[in-house]
Design a protein around this motif. Structure first.
Motif, short mmCIF file in Angstrom:
data_model
loop_
_atom_site.label_atom_id
_atom_site.label_comp_id
_atom_site.label_asym_id
_atom_site.label_seq_id
_atom_site.Cartn_x
_atom_site.Cartn_y
_atom_site.Cartn_z
N MET A 234 0.82 -1.21 0.00
CA MET A 234 0.00 0.00 0.00
C MET A 234 0.86 1.26 0.00
SD MET A 234 -3.32 -1.13 2.23
CE MET A 234 -2.45 -2.01 3.52
N ILE A 235 1.96 1.25 0.72
CA ILE A 235 2.86 2.41 0.71
C ILE A 235 3.37 2.65 -0.71
CG2 ILE A 235 5.13 3.24 1.45
CD1 ILE A 235 4.53 1.94 4.21
N ARG A 236 3.79 1.59 -1.36
CA ARG A 236 4.30 1.71 -2.74
C ARG A 236 3.23 2.27 -3.67
NH1 ARG A 236 8.25 -0.91 -6.29
NH2 ARG A 236 7.29 -1.23 -8.32
N ASP B 233 -8.30 5.63 2.95
CA ASP B 233 -9.10 5.01 4.01
C ASP B 233 -8.90 3.50 4.04
OD1 ASP B 233 -10.11 7.48 4.78
OD2 ASP B 233 -12.08 7.17 3.82
N MET B 234 -8.85 2.88 2.87
CA MET B 234 -8.65 1.44 2.81
C MET B 234 -7.28 1.07 3.39
SD MET B 234 -11.45 0.25 1.62
CE MET B 234 -10.92 -1.43 1.65
N ALA B 235 -6.26 1.84 3.06
CA ALA B 235 -4.90 1.53 3.52
C ALA B 235 -4.77 1.66 5.04
CB ALA B 235 -3.90 2.45 2.81
N LEU C 87 -7.45 -10.02 1.49
CA LEU C 87 -7.41 -10.49 0.10
C LEU C 87 -8.71 -10.32 -0.67
CD1 LEU C 87 -5.28 -13.73 0.51
CD2 LEU C 87 -4.52 -11.43 -0.14
N HIS C 88 -9.84 -10.35 0.03
CA HIS C 88 -11.11 -10.31 -0.69
C HIS C 88 -11.85 -8.98 -0.56
CE1 HIS C 88 -10.68 -14.52 -1.58
NE2 HIS C 88 -10.44 -14.75 -0.30
N TYR C 89 -11.36 -8.11 0.30
CA TYR C 89 -12.01 -6.80 0.47
C TYR C 89 -11.03 -5.65 0.27
CZ TYR C 89 -14.62 -2.94 2.53
OH TYR C 89 -15.23 -1.74 2.74
N VAL C 90 -9.98 -5.60 1.06
CA VAL C 90 -9.07 -4.46 1.01
C VAL C 90 -8.31 -4.39 -0.31
CG1 VAL C 90 -7.03 -3.37 2.03
CG2 VAL C 90 -8.80 -4.33 3.51
N PHE D 98 -8.89 -0.96 -6.99
CA PHE D 98 -9.97 -0.39 -7.79
C PHE D 98 -9.94 1.13 -7.70
CE2 PHE D 98 -14.34 1.24 -8.10
CZ PHE D 98 -14.66 0.83 -9.38
N GLN D 99 -9.76 1.66 -6.50
CA GLN D 99 -9.75 3.12 -6.31
C GLN D 99 -8.58 3.76 -7.06
OE1 GLN D 99 -12.46 4.32 -5.08
NE2 GLN D 99 -13.14 2.34 -4.31
N ILE D 100 -7.40 3.17 -6.92
CA ILE D 100 -6.22 3.74 -7.58
C ILE D 100 -6.32 3.57 -9.09
CG2 ILE D 100 -3.71 3.58 -7.83
CD1 ILE D 100 -3.59 2.98 -4.82
N SER D 101 -6.80 2.43 -9.55
CA SER D 101 -6.99 2.22 -10.99
C SER D 101 -7.98 3.21 -11.56
CB SER D 101 -7.49 0.80 -11.27
OG SER D 101 -6.56 -0.16 -10.86
N THR D 102 -9.05 3.44 -10.85
CA THR D 102 -10.06 4.37 -11.34
C THR D 102 -9.53 5.80 -11.34
OG1 THR D 102 -11.78 2.87 -10.54
CG2 THR D 102 -12.47 5.10 -11.10
#
Length: 169
Positions: free
Chosen positions: A13-15, A62-64, A135-138, A144-148
């Motif tokens: 997540m930091i990366r 928030d996810m991180a 693995l299935h939520y975070v 998805f957020q960063i890709s979007t």
């Protein structure tokens, strides 16, 4: 080879938050070069019913922070979602990276079988294990957020590519 819960979360997540900052910087440079206000990008969406770019950054952070906190048995800090400029989003990302850097592997490793409860504005979610939560939520939500965010910038003419998203190897 064993990959720990810590290795699978905090450093990743930091990366990716660093890469997010990089594509946002490219967004600012593009807006300046093409002489339009950065708020066009901040409010950019892929579809009318989707979150704008600034909200994507808020949710990714928030996810991180939520992931690291919950996997280590803490409640995550709450950030106000009032970021209105790119500089404020950079500060939010930096604050999140600083928070993630406070975690040590021994705080998160061993959480794979521990139940996790996630309380958000949308309600409370219960996960049977930290591994399911990660693995299935975070991970899918975070990416998805960063890709979007990347796609919103790309859709607005910002010259970003896969190398900006993935970074150097």
């Amino acid at each position: 080879m064993h990959i720990s819960m810590y290795q699978s979360s905090v450093p990743v997540m930091i990366r990716m938050l660093g890469h997010l900052k990089g594509i946002l910087h490219k967004g600012i440079a593009s807006a300046e070069a093409r002489k339009f206000d950065e708020t066009v990008l901040l409010n950019g969406r892929l579809a009318p019913d989707m979150y704008p770019l600034r909200r994507r950054v808020q949710v990714a952070t928030d996810m991180a922070k939520g992931c690291a906190a919950r996997l280590s048995g803490f409640e995550p800090p709450v950030y106000e979602d009032n970021d209105a400029t790119m500089e404020e989003l950079f500060a939010r990302i930096d604050k999140t990276i600083d928070y993630l850097n406070t975690f040590k592997p021994e705080q998160i490793d061993g959480s794979e079988n521990r139940p996790v409860v996630s309380k958000t504005r949308h309600g409370t979610s219960h996960f049977d294990s930290g591994q399911d939560y990660l693995l299935h939520y975070v991970v899918p939500n975070f990416y998805f957020q960063i890709s979007t965010a990347y796609l919103i910038l790309r859709n607005n003419g910002v010259e970003v590519g896969l190398e900006d998203f993935l970074g150097a190897h």
